[in-house]
Write an enzyme that holds these catalytic residues in place. Structure first.
Site, short mmCIF file in Angstrom:
data_model
loop_
_atom_site.label_atom_id
_atom_site.label_comp_id
_atom_site.label_asym_id
_atom_site.label_seq_id
_atom_site.Cartn_x
_atom_site.Cartn_y
_atom_site.Cartn_z
N GLU A 278 -36.60 20.79 -14.83
CA GLU A 278 -36.23 19.56 -15.52
C GLU A 278 -37.27 19.22 -16.57
O GLU A 278 -38.37 19.79 -16.58
CB GLU A 278 -36.12 18.41 -14.52
CG GLU A 278 -37.42 18.10 -13.80
CD GLU A 278 -37.27 16.93 -12.82
OE1 GLU A 278 -36.99 17.21 -11.65
OE2 GLU A 278 -37.46 15.78 -13.25
N ASN B 4 -39.16 15.77 -18.17
CA ASN B 4 -39.38 14.32 -18.06
C ASN B 4 -39.72 13.78 -19.43
O ASN B 4 -40.80 14.08 -19.95
CB ASN B 4 -40.53 14.03 -17.11
CG ASN B 4 -40.23 14.55 -15.72
OD1 ASN B 4 -39.59 13.89 -14.93
ND2 ASN B 4 -40.67 15.78 -15.45
N GLY C 87 -45.49 10.53 -16.35
CA GLY C 87 -46.44 9.54 -15.82
C GLY C 87 -47.76 9.59 -16.59
O GLY C 87 -48.20 10.64 -17.04
N GLU D 260 -39.18 3.40 -9.99
CA GLU D 260 -40.53 3.85 -10.34
C GLU D 260 -41.32 2.74 -11.03
O GLU D 260 -42.30 3.00 -11.73
CB GLU D 260 -40.44 5.08 -11.23
CG GLU D 260 -39.98 6.28 -10.46
CD GLU D 260 -39.33 7.30 -11.35
OE1 GLU D 260 -40.05 8.20 -11.81
OE2 GLU D 260 -38.13 7.19 -11.63
N TYR E 99 -46.46 14.29 -2.95
CA TYR E 99 -47.05 13.61 -4.10
C TYR E 99 -48.11 12.60 -3.69
O TYR E 99 -48.28 11.57 -4.30
CB TYR E 99 -45.95 13.01 -4.97
CG TYR E 99 -45.17 14.13 -5.59
CD1 TYR E 99 -45.60 14.73 -6.76
CD2 TYR E 99 -44.07 14.67 -4.94
CE1 TYR E 99 -44.93 15.81 -7.29
CE2 TYR E 99 -43.39 15.76 -5.46
CZ TYR E 99 -43.83 16.33 -6.64
OH TYR E 99 -43.17 17.41 -7.15
N ASP F 253 -41.03 20.73 -15.96
CA ASP F 253 -41.38 21.29 -14.66
C ASP F 253 -40.68 22.63 -14.47
O ASP F 253 -39.47 22.75 -14.69
CB ASP F 253 -40.98 20.33 -13.54
CG ASP F 253 -41.79 19.03 -13.58
OD1 ASP F 253 -42.86 19.03 -14.24
OD2 ASP F 253 -41.37 18.04 -12.98
N SER G 264 -38.48 10.49 -9.75
CA SER G 264 -39.49 10.97 -8.82
C SER G 264 -38.82 11.84 -7.76
O SER G 264 -37.71 12.29 -7.92
CB SER G 264 -40.18 9.78 -8.17
OG SER G 264 -39.24 9.04 -7.44
N ARG H 243 -42.93 16.28 -20.30
CA ARG H 243 -43.44 17.24 -19.33
C ARG H 243 -42.28 18.05 -18.79
O ARG H 243 -41.24 17.49 -18.42
CB ARG H 243 -44.13 16.51 -18.17
CG ARG H 243 -44.98 17.45 -17.30
CD ARG H 243 -45.45 16.79 -16.02
NE ARG H 243 -44.37 16.71 -15.06
CZ ARG H 243 -44.03 15.60 -14.40
NH1 ARG H 243 -44.67 14.47 -14.61
NH2 ARG H 243 -43.04 15.62 -13.54
#
Lengths: 343, 499
Positions: free
Chosen positions: A296, A298, A302, A34, A241, A282, A170, A280
């Site tokens: 999950e 993060n 991003g 990433e 995405y 999800d 990702s 974040r």
């Protein structure tokens, strides 16, 4: 000689006194898959920090990381790395060793959050709903005959099954297996990214992202972002995405109780994993049952123009600069929690 | 409420309109989320055709310094003598300074067109230099042809796989791209005819057929003479144009040159070539010859695109052709590339598992390798990057998701040691995945039965591995395997070079 904790406290103190004029090393890039996204996140953070009046040292993370940090002696590091090394506690550990305060979650939280298997076990143990899963690593496959257990796993999860590398941020390497014949190739693909993979029950439903941002040491959930794929081609994870392929709705149009529950679950997960600063989470809102499942967390979401956390912050009236400022501030509040390794 | 909907046009709370404070030191302003959404509302439909970001991000990694990249498509410009470059630029300065710094004619300066005529003569084509349109690289020819011929939704027929750089051009004109499978003899014209018939039945007629007949990028195969004749016959009978893209024709390492499509038929063939592979891609000069009415439209198109190609580059090229035989440098490149190709073919034979196949290009810059169907080469690239080696995943050369188990390997851009080491590393990760699949399916580690139903058919084409006796039967015509091969570029006849 001072202990690392003393150093951190001293530096943070010094930083605090300089009131807005910090020397901030923005760590970005690195060697993860990433890298590209991280460079974009980092560049935006640099701009914001400059506008906030800080001195920015941009660091593309590589073999000279320790040397560079030693020579530029920043007050604090803003970790804008995604994926391997940057989000899994590796860089955080180095920063601890060097006594440099840093943004976001500490070592142990990063280790657990970046590894979906560890994170999901923690969630399950603490009653946070997460889709059923089984995980195994290459060793199990090569030396313990794990392949023979596949039919049992498939039976219990039922199709379609999502196969994921344990540590890959990702959508890379995420495959859908619609039937038993799809599984071996999906596993081979997932093992391209990590030595540990998981097979997860696919929960069909709405995809929600709850961003969390600390404010004065208190974690708060931001408005929920819903990712709505334009096409119903839910098997092609990577294609979703793209700008134009998926559109994002923020705040998501949700029943109030469900939105509140999603926020609670996200905050519980955040606390459970011991995160700091921002993150974040999800989730999936199951189409059939209206149940929420956490997929999950993060630890370093991003921060690009199209990323979800900045969108959520904007919806809450928090500009990108303010967001970056708060993440930086939170690093002061959280350094104690990080060093004590709170779980 | 969508971010691009009701709120578009409004400034994000607390941000206000873009102000000087938003300016970066470098002068350009970074966009916010809402900027993106706001501008996205202004984007043309044709911009919405984008490649996967995952693929883009992976490809960005292949440029890292510590990576052996077999992913590039670059000619090796390191052997061009700097003193020659300096002398040529000196000549341009002393003899043509004002003209080199000036605009030039849209169709190109006359002297360059005579240079182009020399290059084409070397490939067996006698042309009148006045017929040539000098372009900004061969890439501009593709763009101008599309600009001239395509309305949104028009069909373009090309090889599958096709030159990855042509795909964004076709897409930006909103073409409907129809791919025709290839085999060792190039585009399968039987399939082409069947496809054209089918299109005709639904009332659609392609505007043109795009092909790279020599040393195909990425497939590494060359269209046979019989196929060439067939293709121009089909084009003539159906009055369809063929865009013949021939950047590599002079880079032949073995075998006899075949006539270009243009030399077989100049009525329906648009010819495109470039100085990129015989001199320098940096000069950005290519050219085209087309039937006169099309040429007239392309000239107008070029005026709209860039008025003229770089005068400096054109004077550089003409000085280069004046300075001595241009073929000498091509010959020196041929030596280098031939050796590199051979090193790569040997390394493939040594390090790739039995389950993999690859083409044996007689020229050009690329080898196309096909893994067993259960290996996804995009994921494999992620694994390979951990071993510091890179290639292009096959999917990048298709528009329909095919090519998932293929890869393009370039042998012109890195030296022989790097090729050997790069192939060794890729071979290792492929073997690892083959073994893992074997473990997962319970078969012996190297079996491919379960995932590759065509494995048996392929076997008939397989040339023995090193150590086994040479098998000339492997060069036999393609038989029952044809159908299976429709998915991808099939196995070449010559797995290992004779001798």
């Amino acid at each position: 000689m001072s202990t690392p904790d003393d150093t951190r406290a001293a530096r943070t103190g010094a930083a605090g006194r300089r009131a807005g004029g910090l020397r901030v090393a923005v760590l970005k890039g690195g060697r993860s898959l990433e890298r590209h996204v991280s460079l974009r996140s980092g560049a935006r953070v640099e701009d914001a920090l400059e506008r906030l009046g800080h001195e920015v040292i941009a660091v593309d993370v590589g073999p000279d990381l320790v040397a560079r940090l030693s020579s530029c002696s920043p007050d604090i590091a803003f970790v804008a790395l995604h994926g391997r090394d940057g989000e899994d506690g590796t860089v955080q550990e180095l920063l601890e060793v060097m006594g440099i305060p840093y943004t976001g979650s500490g070592v142990s939280a990063c280790i657990r959050a970046a590894d979906k298997v560890l994170a999901k076990h923690a969630m399950r143990d603490h009653g946070i709903p997460t889709p059923d899963f089984y995980a195994f690593n290459e060793t199990a496959l090569n030396t313990l005959g794990a392949a023979q257990a596949l039919p049992a796993i498939e039976d219990r999860l039922s199709y379609p099954i999502v196969v994921k590398p344990a540590r890959q941020g990702s959508a890379l390497g995420v495959k859908f297996a619609r039937c038993a014949d799809d599984v071996p190739a999906a596993l081979v693909a997932a093992f391209s990214y990590d030595r540990k993979i998981l097979l997860e029950r696919y929960v069909r439903g709405r995809e929600l992202a709850v961003s969390i941002l600390e404010d004065g040491g208190v974690a708060r959930a931001l408005p929920i972002v819903e990712a709505v794929p334009e096409q119903e081609d839910f098997y092609d994870f990577e294609a979703r995405y793209e700008i134009g392929r998926t559109h994002f709705v923020c705040p998501a149009e949700l029943d109030e109780a469900i939105a509140a529950r999603a926020g609670e679950l996200a905050l519980e997960t955040y606390a459970l994993l011991g995160c700091a600063g921002f993150a974040r989470v999800d989730l999936i809102l199951a189409a059939e049952s209206d149940e929420l499942y956490v997929l999950e967390l993060n630890p370093i979401p991003g921060l690009t123009e199209t990323s979800l956390l900045p969108q959520a912050a904007e919806a809450a009236g928090i500009s990108f600069d303010e967001l970056v400022g708060r993440v930086l501030d939170a690093a002061g509040y959280s350094s104690e929690a990080k060093s004590s390794g709170v779980t | 409420m969508s971010l691009g909907g009701a709120e578009s046009g409004a400034h994000p709370p607390g941000q206000g309109p873009p102000s000087p404070a938003d300016q970066r030191p470098g002068g350009h302003r970074r966009s916010t989320t809402r900027d993106i959404e706001r501008y996205a509302g202004l984007f043309a439909q044709r911009t919405k055709v984008m490649r996967s970001s995952a693929m883009r991000d992976l490809m960005a990694l292949t440029e890292r310094d510590d990576i052996i990249s077999l992913a590039g498509g670059l000619p090796d410009t390191s052997t061009f003598p700097p003193e020659s470059y300096a002398a040529l630029m000196g000549t341009v300065a002393s003899e043509s300074c004002a003209r080199a710094l000036q605009y030039g004619p849209t169709e190109g300066i006359a002297r360059v067109k005579t240079c182009i005529a020399q290059v084409m003569a070397a490939e067996g084509m006698a042309i009148d230099p006045d017929e040539v349109l000098v372009t900004t690289g061969g890439q501009q020819v593709i763009d101008l042809v599309c600009k001239t011929l395509l309305d949104p939704g028009d069909v373009v027929v090309c090889e599958a796989p096709t030159y990855p750089g042509a795909i964004p051009t076709f897409c930006s004109y909103q073409a409907d791209i129809v791919g025709i499978a290839m085999d060792r003899d190039g585009m399968r014209v039987g399939e082409l005819e069947a496809t054209l018939d089918e299109l005709q039945r639904s009332g659609r007629r392609p505007k043109f057929i795009y092909t790279v007949p020599n040393f195909h990028n990425p497939a590494g195969v060359t269209m046979s003479l019989a196929r060439r004749r067939e293709l121009v016959r089909i084009a003539g009978e159906r009055e369809l144009l063929v865009l013949e893209d021939n950047p590599y024709g002079l880079l032949r390492y073995e075998g006899e040159p075949l006539p270009t499509l243009y030399s077989l038929d100049d009525e329906f063939v648009i010819y495109a070539s470039t100085f990129s592979k015989i001199l320098s891609p940096g000069v950005r000069l290519g050219w085209t010859i087309a039937p006169a009415p099309i040429m007239a439209k392309m000239q107008i198109g070029k005026q709209g695109s860039d008025l003229c190609s770089s005068s400096i580059s054109q004077y550089f090229v003409s000085a280069y052709f004046d300075a001595g035989p241009w073929e000498d440098y091509v010959r020196s490149l041929l030596e280098i590339y031939r050796r590199r190709r051979d090193v790569m073919l040997d390394a493939l034979a040594e390090h790739f598992p039995r389950e993999a196949d690859w083409t044996h290009p007689q020229g050009g810059l690329f080898i196309w390798a096909t893994m067993p169907s259960y290996i996804d080469t995009t994921d494999l690239l992620a694994r390979a990057l951990r071993e510091q080696v890179a290639f292009v995943p096959g999917r990048a050369a298709f528009v329909d998701g095919r090519g998932g188990s293929d890869m393009r390997l370039n042998f012109s851009g890195v030296d022989e040691d790097a090729i050997r080491e790069g192939i060794r590393r890729i071979g290792e990760v492929v073997r690892e995945q083959v073994a893992m699949y074997g473990t997962l399916t319970g078969g012996p580690p190297t079996t491919t039965e379960r995932a590759a139903p065509d494995a048996g058919a392929r076997e008939t084409e397989r040339t023995p591995r090193p150590g086994a006796a040479a098998d000339t039967a492997a060069a036999a015509p393609i038989t029952a395997a044809e159908d299976d091969l429709a998915k991808v570029v099939p196995i070449p006849a010559q797995r290992k070079r004779a001798g």
